[in-house]
Design a protein around this motif. Structure first.
Motif, PDB file in Angstrom:
ATOM      1  N   SER A   1      -9.439  35.208  11.770  1.00 62.43           N
ATOM      2  CA  SER A   1      -8.994  34.575  10.527  1.00 62.43           C
ATOM      3  C   SER A   1      -8.870  35.587   9.399  1.00 62.43           C
ATOM      4  CB  SER A   1      -9.968  33.475  10.122  1.00 62.43           C
ATOM      5  OG  SER A   1     -10.050  32.469  11.115  1.00 62.43           O
ATOM      6  N   ALA A   2      -9.699  36.631   9.443  1.00 61.24           N
ATOM      7  CA  ALA A   2      -9.678  37.637   8.386  1.00 61.24           C
ATOM      8  C   ALA A   2      -8.500  38.587   8.518  1.00 61.24           C
ATOM      9  CB  ALA A   2     -10.974  38.441   8.403  1.00 61.24           C
ATOM     10  N   ALA A   3      -7.824  38.561   9.672  1.00 60.96           N
ATOM     11  CA  ALA A   3      -6.747  39.523   9.921  1.00 60.96           C
ATOM     12  C   ALA A   3      -5.617  39.396   8.910  1.00 60.96           C
ATOM     13  CB  ALA A   3      -6.218  39.350  11.342  1.00 60.96           C
ATOM     14  N   ASP A   4      -5.347  38.167   8.456  1.00 58.59           N
ATOM     15  CA  ASP A   4      -4.263  37.959   7.494  1.00 58.59           C
ATOM     16  C   ASP A   4      -4.795  37.528   6.130  1.00 58.59           C
ATOM     17  OD1 ASP A   4      -5.171  35.489   8.226  1.00 58.59           O
ATOM     18  OD2 ASP A   4      -3.196  34.588   8.511  1.00 58.59           O
ATOM     19  N   SER A   5      -6.027  37.925   5.814  1.00 59.10           N
ATOM     20  CA  SER A   5      -6.651  37.542   4.551  1.00 59.10           C
ATOM     21  C   SER A   5      -6.978  38.787   3.740  1.00 59.10           C
ATOM     22  CB  SER A   5      -7.936  36.745   4.818  1.00 59.10           C
ATOM     23  OG  SER A   5      -8.606  36.454   3.610  1.00 59.10           O
ATOM     24  N   ASP A   6      -7.046  38.631   2.406  1.00 63.38           N
ATOM     25  CA  ASP A   6      -7.399  39.769   1.563  1.00 63.38           C
ATOM     26  C   ASP A   6      -8.908  39.887   1.364  1.00 63.38           C
ATOM     27  OD1 ASP A   6      -7.701  37.511   0.045  1.00 63.38           O
ATOM     28  OD2 ASP A   6      -6.707  38.298  -1.744  1.00 63.38           O
ATOM     29  N   MET A   7      -9.673  38.895   1.839  1.00 63.13           N
ATOM     30  CA  MET A   7     -11.135  38.949   1.720  1.00 63.13           C
ATOM     31  C   MET A   7     -11.743  37.861   2.581  1.00 63.13           C
ATOM     32  SD  MET A   7     -13.510  38.500  -1.726  1.00 63.13           S
ATOM     33  CE  MET A   7     -12.787  39.939  -2.529  1.00 63.13           C
ATOM     34  N   ILE A   8     -12.914  38.142   3.158  1.00 65.09           N
ATOM     35  CA  ILE A   8     -13.662  37.116   3.870  1.00 65.09           C
ATOM     36  C   ILE A   8     -15.061  37.060   3.271  1.00 65.09           C
ATOM     37  CG2 ILE A   8     -14.338  38.724   5.720  1.00 65.09           C
ATOM     38  CD1 ILE A   8     -14.224  36.219   7.602  1.00 65.09           C
ATOM     39  N   VAL A   9     -15.551  35.835   3.042  1.00 60.69           N
ATOM     40  CA  VAL A   9     -16.837  35.621   2.374  1.00 60.69           C
ATOM     41  C   VAL A   9     -17.775  34.906   3.335  1.00 60.69           C
ATOM     42  CG1 VAL A   9     -17.992  34.622   0.368  1.00 60.69           C
ATOM     43  CG2 VAL A   9     -15.630  35.432   0.176  1.00 60.69           C
ATOM     44  N   LEU A  10     -18.989  35.449   3.481  1.00 63.63           N
ATOM     45  CA  LEU A  10     -19.967  34.908   4.410  1.00 63.63           C
ATOM     46  C   LEU A  10     -21.298  34.707   3.710  1.00 63.63           C
ATOM     47  CD1 LEU A  10     -19.238  37.330   7.397  1.00 63.63           C
ATOM     48  CD2 LEU A  10     -18.334  35.017   7.104  1.00 63.63           C
ATOM     49  N   GLY A  11     -22.089  33.789   4.205  1.00 70.68           N
ATOM     50  CA  GLY A  11     -23.429  33.582   3.686  1.00 70.68           C
ATOM     51  C   GLY A  11     -24.399  34.551   4.334  1.00 70.68           C
ATOM     52  N   SER A  12     -25.578  34.650   3.747  1.00 75.56           N
ATOM     53  CA  SER A  12     -26.622  35.508   4.285  1.00 75.56           C
ATOM     54  C   SER A  12     -27.847  34.674   4.584  1.00 75.56           C
ATOM     55  CB  SER A  12     -26.980  36.593   3.274  1.00 75.56           C
ATOM     56  OG  SER A  12     -27.582  35.980   2.144  1.00 75.56           O
ATOM     57  N   ARG A  13     -28.869  35.324   5.111  1.00 76.20           N
ATOM     58  CA  ARG A  13     -30.139  34.632   5.365  1.00 76.20           C
ATOM     59  C   ARG A  13     -31.162  35.137   4.365  1.00 76.20           C
ATOM     60  NH1 ARG A  13     -32.304  35.889  10.479  1.00 76.20           N
ATOM     61  NH2 ARG A  13     -30.910  37.643  10.791  1.00 76.20           N
ATOM     62  N   ALA A  14     -31.464  34.324   3.354  1.00 82.66           N
ATOM     63  CA  ALA A  14     -32.354  34.750   2.278  1.00 82.66           C
ATOM     64  C   ALA A  14     -33.787  34.876   2.769  1.00 82.66           C
ATOM     65  CB  ALA A  14     -32.291  33.752   1.121  1.00 82.66           C
ATOM     66  N   LEU A  15     -34.483  35.929   2.277  1.00 84.96           N
ATOM     67  CA  LEU A  15     -35.879  36.157   2.631  1.00 84.96           C
ATOM     68  C   LEU A  15     -36.810  36.101   1.431  1.00 84.96           C
ATOM     69  CD1 LEU A  15     -35.574  39.097   5.188  1.00 84.96           C
ATOM     70  CD2 LEU A  15     -35.910  36.684   5.655  1.00 84.96           C
ATOM     71  N   GLY A  16     -36.269  36.132   0.224  1.00 86.14           N
ATOM     72  CA  GLY A  16     -37.138  36.081  -0.945  1.00 86.14           C
ATOM     73  C   GLY A  16     -36.755  37.143  -1.956  1.00 86.14           C
ATOM     74  N   PRO A  17     -37.446  37.175  -3.098  1.00 90.03           N
ATOM     75  CA  PRO A  17     -37.050  38.053  -4.187  1.00 90.03           C
ATOM     76  C   PRO A  17     -37.242  39.530  -3.905  1.00 90.03           C
ATOM     77  CG  PRO A  17     -39.151  36.993  -4.678  1.00 90.03           C
ATOM     78  CD  PRO A  17     -38.621  36.342  -3.435  1.00 90.03           C
ATOM     79  N   VAL A  18     -38.119  39.893  -2.981  1.00 91.58           N
ATOM     80  CA  VAL A  18     -38.359  41.304  -2.711  1.00 91.58           C
ATOM     81  C   VAL A  18     -37.382  41.830  -1.666  1.00 91.58           C
ATOM     82  CG1 VAL A  18     -40.010  43.013  -1.907  1.00 91.58           C
ATOM     83  CG2 VAL A  18     -40.781  41.127  -3.333  1.00 91.58           C
ATOM     84  N   MET A  19     -37.312  41.146  -0.541  1.00 92.17           N
ATOM     85  CA  MET A  19     -36.450  41.605   0.533  1.00 92.17           C
ATOM     86  C   MET A  19     -34.984  41.305   0.282  1.00 92.17           C
ATOM     87  SD  MET A  19     -38.055  43.195   2.891  1.00 92.17           S
ATOM     88  CE  MET A  19     -36.953  43.054   4.310  1.00 92.17           C
ATOM     89  N   GLY A  20     -34.689  40.297  -0.553  1.00 91.29           N
ATOM     90  CA  GLY A  20     -33.302  39.937  -0.788  1.00 91.29           C
ATOM     91  C   GLY A  20     -32.767  39.103   0.342  1.00 91.29           C
ATOM     92  N   PHE A  21     -31.927  39.674   1.226  1.00 92.41           N
ATOM     93  CA  PHE A  21     -31.470  38.930   2.379  1.00 92.41           C
ATOM     94  C   PHE A  21     -31.115  39.890   3.501  1.00 92.41           C
ATOM     95  CE2 PHE A  21     -26.966  39.812   2.077  1.00 92.41           C
ATOM     96  CZ  PHE A  21     -26.723  39.965   0.728  1.00 92.41           C
ATOM     97  N   VAL A  22     -31.063  39.374   4.697  1.00 88.87           N
ATOM     98  CA  VAL A  22     -30.734  40.205   5.839  1.00 88.87           C
ATOM     99  C   VAL A  22     -29.346  39.865   6.338  1.00 88.87           C
ATOM    100  CG1 VAL A  22     -33.136  40.437   6.529  1.00 88.87           C
ATOM    101  CG2 VAL A  22     -31.770  38.606   7.507  1.00 88.87           C
ATOM    102  N   LEU A  23     -28.734  40.840   6.950  1.00 87.99           N
ATOM    103  CA  LEU A  23     -27.406  40.664   7.488  1.00 87.99           C
ATOM    104  C   LEU A  23     -27.524  40.179   8.914  1.00 87.99           C
ATOM    105  CD1 LEU A  23     -24.601  41.239   6.303  1.00 87.99           C
ATOM    106  CD2 LEU A  23     -24.633  43.409   7.518  1.00 87.99           C
ATOM    107  N   GLY A  24     -27.023  38.978   9.200  1.00 92.66           N
ATOM    108  CA  GLY A  24     -27.107  38.417  10.532  1.00 92.66           C
ATOM    109  C   GLY A  24     -26.146  39.099  11.487  1.00 92.66           C
ATOM    110  N   SER A  25     -26.294  38.781  12.763  1.00 96.45           N
ATOM    111  CA  SER A  25     -25.469  39.420  13.785  1.00 96.45           C
ATOM    112  C   SER A  25     -23.994  39.069  13.616  1.00 96.45           C
ATOM    113  CB  SER A  25     -25.953  38.993  15.164  1.00 96.45           C
ATOM    114  OG  SER A  25     -25.895  37.575  15.311  1.00 96.45           O
ATOM    115  N   VAL A  26     -23.696  37.832  13.182  1.00 91.75           N
ATOM    116  CA  VAL A  26     -22.297  37.452  12.977  1.00 91.75           C
ATOM    117  C   VAL A  26     -21.689  38.274  11.843  1.00 91.75           C
ATOM    118  CG1 VAL A  26     -20.749  35.596  12.263  1.00 91.75           C
ATOM    119  CG2 VAL A  26     -22.574  35.138  13.900  1.00 91.75           C
ATOM    120  N   SER A  27     -22.391  38.352  10.705  1.00 86.34           N
ATOM    121  CA  SER A  27     -21.876  39.128   9.578  1.00 86.34           C
ATOM    122  C   SER A  27     -21.686  40.585   9.962  1.00 86.34           C
ATOM    123  CB  SER A  27     -22.832  39.023   8.386  1.00 86.34           C
ATOM    124  OG  SER A  27     -22.941  37.698   7.934  1.00 86.34           O
TER     125      SER A  27
END
Length: 275
Positions: free
Chosen positions: A91-117
């Motif tokens: 789907s991203a092949a013909d798009s100018d940007m793709i937006v994905l969610g993350s998995r939040a861990l809290g204020p210190v760690m921020g979030f981690v990048l999942g395997s799909v992302s």
């Protein structure tokens, strides 16, 4: 513009961020939900299964809410069978940007990048933005990490274009390291440090000069600091409206790698976009 959607809080935040960005750019938005095959039978759920109906309801409901918030925005929805990595990358092949969610861990760690992302970042050429649930869509200044040793035309073009559309400034960061013989203990020489810092800053200014002339209305600042690039970007990106980093995709027997700086940036703070 494409946004992945699975009904989670992270993806709801990503959908809103994508809608605001698409509205700003005056482009259409596609919300895509992917129904994965079952783990045991490797078959897809029935069209009238409770999970499928629930996902479709959330997808339509989210699109309706976004249309009320952004009435001029063209929003379409799509629910398909497949594997998220494959569907989103295609789907991203013909798009100018793709937006994905993350998995939040809290204020210190921020979030981690999942395997799909991670896989989508490695498989696409367009900018990929990761948004965490606690982030509000923000039009604060951008932070852009620049490696002056690498070709960074696409990175700078994206950063300046985005800042011009948002009407905000850009803070450019470039990291450098002291040579081993002058960086430790009794061998440390502050004069050499100062000379190297001036040289690194001058190199960064030279890289930015043609772009600053091309975008005279974009307010910019530039820093060349000694230290690790990932650490500096994570710290600086906490207050940024968007952090922009490059990526160096490399495939190996262990999977796709997007470079340590892009990985650290997308894994700890948000939102971010590695062009």
């Amino acid at each position: 513009m494409v946004a992945g959607f699975d009904g989670s809080a992270q993806n709801n935040a990503a959908a809103y961020w994508a809608a605001q960005e698409a509205d700003l750019r005056a482009v259409s938005l596609r919300l895509i939900h992917v129904q994965e095959p079952s783990a045991l039978g490797h078959v897809f759920g029935a069209p009238d299964s409770p999970d499928r109906r629930s996902a479709q309801h959330l997808l339509v409901q989210t699109a309706d809410e976004l249309r009320r918030t952004f009435p001029a925005l063209d929003i379409s929805v799509r629910s398909v069978d497949g594997r998220p990595i494959d569907v989103l990358s295609e789907s991203a092949a013909d798009s100018d940007m793709i937006v994905l969610g993350s998995r939040a861990l809290g204020p210190v760690m921020g979030f981690v990048l999942g395997s799909v992302s991670m896989a989508v970042i490695g498989a696409t050429n367009c900018p990929v933005v990761s948004v965490r649930a606690k982030d509000n869509a923000s039009y604060g200044d951008l932070v852009v990490g620049v490696d002056v040793r690498q070709h960074c035309e696409a990175l700078l073009r994206f950063g300046f274009d985005e800042a011009e559309q948002r009407g905000c400034g850009i803070r450019f960061l470039s990291a450098w390291a002291l040579p081993p013989l002058v960086g430790y203990g009794a061998a440390y020489d502050p004069r050499v440090h100062a000379q190297l810092e001036m040289s690194a800053k001058a190199t960064l200014d030279d890289v930015l000069m043609p772009w600053k002339k091309r975008y005279p209305d974009v307010r910019t600042t530039a820093q060349a600091n000694v230290g690790h690039a990932a650490t500096q970007l994570v710290a600086s990106g906490r207050e940024a409206g968007l952090t922009v980093v490059g990526r160096r995709v490399r495939d190996s027997s262990l999977g796709t790698h997007i470079g340590p700086v892009a990985h650290a940036r997308c894994s700890r703070t948000g939102p971010g976009s590695p062009p």
